[in-house]
Design a protein around this motif. Structure first.
Motif, short mmCIF file in Angstrom:
data_model
loop_
_atom_site.label_atom_id
_atom_site.label_comp_id
_atom_site.label_asym_id
_atom_site.label_seq_id
_atom_site.Cartn_x
_atom_site.Cartn_y
_atom_site.Cartn_z
N ARG A 147 0.69 -1.25 -0.05
CA ARG A 147 0.17 -0.09 -0.04
C ARG A 147 0.89 1.33 0.06
O ARG A 147 1.97 1.38 0.62
CB ARG A 147 -1.17 -0.04 1.24
N TRP A 148 0.31 2.23 -0.59
CA TRP A 148 1.03 3.46 -0.68
C TRP A 148 1.51 4.34 0.36
O TRP A 148 2.53 4.73 0.75
CB TRP A 148 0.24 4.34 -1.73
N ASP A 149 0.58 3.91 1.47
CA ASP A 149 0.50 4.37 2.73
C ASP A 149 0.85 3.53 3.93
O ASP A 149 0.64 3.73 5.07
CB ASP A 149 -0.77 5.37 3.14
N ASP A 150 1.59 2.39 3.68
CA ASP A 150 1.81 1.31 4.31
C ASP A 150 2.70 1.85 5.78
O ASP A 150 3.84 2.64 5.30
CB ASP A 150 2.57 0.26 3.71
N PRO A 151 2.29 1.69 6.64
CA PRO A 151 3.10 2.56 7.78
C PRO A 151 4.67 1.55 8.06
O PRO A 151 5.40 2.55 8.61
CB PRO A 151 2.26 2.33 9.08
N ALA A 152 4.73 0.41 7.86
CA ALA A 152 6.11 -0.08 7.61
C ALA A 152 7.20 0.76 6.83
O ALA A 152 8.33 0.86 7.22
CB ALA A 152 6.00 -1.31 7.37
N LEU A 153 6.67 1.40 5.83
CA LEU A 153 7.58 2.02 4.79
C LEU A 153 7.73 3.57 5.04
O LEU A 153 8.71 4.10 5.03
CB LEU A 153 6.99 1.94 3.46
N GLY A 154 6.41 4.08 5.64
CA GLY A 154 6.47 5.52 6.17
C GLY A 154 6.69 6.41 4.70
O GLY A 154 7.42 7.39 4.90
N ILE A 155 6.42 6.30 3.72
CA ILE A 155 6.72 6.92 2.47
C ILE A 155 6.10 8.51 2.65
O ILE A 155 4.97 8.53 2.79
CB ILE A 155 6.38 6.29 1.06
N THR A 156 6.84 9.51 2.36
CA THR A 156 6.11 10.80 2.38
C THR A 156 5.85 11.08 0.91
O THR A 156 6.69 11.16 -0.28
CB THR A 156 7.34 11.83 2.89
N TRP A 157 4.67 11.56 0.68
CA TRP A 157 4.12 11.55 -0.64
C TRP A 157 3.81 13.15 -0.66
O TRP A 157 3.29 13.67 0.31
CB TRP A 157 2.85 10.92 -1.15
N PRO A 158 3.89 13.67 -1.74
CA PRO A 158 3.64 15.24 -2.00
C PRO A 158 2.11 15.42 -1.65
O PRO A 158 1.09 14.53 -1.94
CB PRO A 158 3.88 15.55 -3.48
N ALA A 159 1.83 16.56 -1.05
CA ALA A 159 0.57 16.93 -0.82
C ALA A 159 -0.43 17.31 -2.25
O ALA A 159 0.28 17.47 -3.11
CB ALA A 159 0.40 18.32 0.21
N CYS A 160 -1.44 16.77 -2.29
CA CYS A 160 -2.49 17.08 -3.28
C CYS A 160 -3.79 17.41 -3.18
O CYS A 160 -4.12 16.86 -2.12
CB CYS A 160 -2.19 15.87 -4.69
N ALA A 161 -4.54 18.00 -3.88
CA ALA A 161 -5.88 18.35 -3.64
C ALA A 161 -6.69 16.91 -3.65
O ALA A 161 -7.53 16.91 -2.80
CB ALA A 161 -6.63 19.39 -4.66
N LYS A 162 -6.37 16.22 -4.52
CA LYS A 162 -7.09 14.87 -4.86
C LYS A 162 -6.20 13.72 -5.38
O LYS A 162 -5.91 13.77 -6.22
CB LYS A 162 -8.43 14.98 -5.78
N ARG A 163 -6.13 12.70 -4.40
CA ARG A 163 -5.47 11.66 -4.74
C ARG A 163 -6.11 10.55 -5.72
O ARG A 163 -7.38 10.42 -5.06
CB ARG A 163 -4.73 11.09 -3.71
N ILE A 164 -5.96 10.06 -6.81
CA ILE A 164 -6.60 9.02 -7.48
C ILE A 164 -5.78 7.68 -7.28
O ILE A 164 -4.83 7.74 -7.94
CB ILE A 164 -6.45 9.46 -8.99
N ILE A 165 -6.13 6.84 -6.85
CA ILE A 165 -5.52 5.40 -6.46
C ILE A 165 -6.70 4.27 -6.98
O ILE A 165 -7.91 4.44 -6.32
CB ILE A 165 -5.27 5.37 -5.18
N ALA A 166 -6.00 3.28 -7.65
CA ALA A 166 -6.94 2.29 -8.01
C ALA A 166 -7.36 1.23 -6.99
O ALA A 166 -6.32 1.29 -5.84
CB ALA A 166 -6.01 1.30 -9.00
N PRO A 167 -8.40 0.62 -6.69
CA PRO A 167 -9.02 -0.24 -5.71
C PRO A 167 -7.95 -1.18 -5.37
O PRO A 167 -7.39 -1.38 -4.33
CB PRO A 167 -10.34 -0.67 -6.32
N ARG A 168 -7.21 -1.91 -6.50
CA ARG A 168 -6.21 -2.70 -6.45
C ARG A 168 -5.03 -2.32 -5.32
O ARG A 168 -4.67 -2.93 -4.44
CB ARG A 168 -5.77 -3.29 -7.65
N ASP A 169 -4.63 -1.11 -5.57
CA ASP A 169 -3.54 -0.55 -4.68
C ASP A 169 -4.14 -0.39 -3.55
O ASP A 169 -2.97 -0.21 -2.78
CB ASP A 169 -3.03 0.82 -5.63
N LEU A 170 -5.15 0.18 -3.58
CA LEU A 170 -5.62 0.53 -1.93
C LEU A 170 -5.81 -0.55 -1.10
O LEU A 170 -5.78 -0.80 0.27
CB LEU A 170 -7.00 1.27 -1.89
N SER A 171 -5.91 -1.81 -1.70
CA SER A 171 -6.25 -3.13 -1.04
C SER A 171 -5.04 -3.97 -0.65
O SER A 171 -5.11 -5.12 0.07
CB SER A 171 -7.10 -4.01 -1.86
N PHE A 172 -3.93 -3.52 -0.87
CA PHE A 172 -2.52 -4.20 -0.75
C PHE A 172 -2.28 -4.56 1.02
O PHE A 172 -2.85 -3.30 1.43
CB PHE A 172 -1.39 -3.52 -1.34
#
Length: 177
Positions: A147-172
């Motif tokens: 997952r893009w926001d997996d706490p184990a990785l702690g990746i810092t992503w740029p702020a944005c008004a609206k993030r568009i993420i596929a359901p598959r990527d949200l389900s990891f």
């Protein structure tokens, strides 16, 4: 070309050295001999394009499991992207660590990603397109993701008004780090 190492062993930012004149410029973006001299992959099985209509589109984090690991050479041909690479090699001293690089059509940088690393990006502009050279063919049963926001990785992503993420990527699932 300049091969700039990152904090993750084996991951490089590759910057072309453009030769400019009044017509524009010319730059080498790949040379088998130069890649081989740096111990990098020189055998590409396929090339892919990821077009992202809207800024805020986030794809990742993706990789293929052994024995189908992929080496990737990723560059931005239109727009701009926040490109992220995370080390998921078991036993690696940098396991779970990540680096981010801004790649744009303007800076012409590429990111070299060895097998065993997860890759993802966020489009920073509408109409962002990434071009991938891949060392291995896509094998659906070997496809993996974090997952893009997996706490184990702690990746810092740029702020944005609206993030568009596929359901598959949200389900990891979370990584076992």
């Amino acid at each position: 070309m300049q091969f700039l190492p990152t904090e993750l062993p084996g991951v490089f930012v590759i910057e072309p050295e453009p030769k400019a004149d009044d017509r524009g410029l010319f730059a080498r973006t790949y040379c088998r001999d130069e890649f081989a001299a740096h111990g990098l992959c020189t055998d590409w099985a396929q090339c892919n394009v990821s077009f992202n209509a809207k800024a805020g589109t986030l794809r990742g984090m993706h990789w293929q499991a052994a024995p189908h690991e992929e080496v990737k050479l990723v560059r931005c041909t239109s727009g701009a992207a926040h490109d992220v690479v995370a080390d998921l090699r078991p036993g690696s001293p940098t396991y779970g660590k990540w680096v981010a690089v801004e790649i744009t059509a303007e800076n012409r940088r590429a990111v070299y990603i060895p097998g065993g690393f997860a890759h993802g990006f966020q489009a920073l502009a509408d109409g962002t397109e990434l071009f991938y050279q891949m060392s291995a063919f896509y094998v659906p049963d070997a496809a993996r993701g974090a997952r893009w926001d997996d706490p184990a990785l702690g990746i810092t992503w740029p702020a944005c008004a609206k993030r568009i993420i596929a359901p598959r990527d949200l389900s990891f699932p979370d990584l076992p780090i």
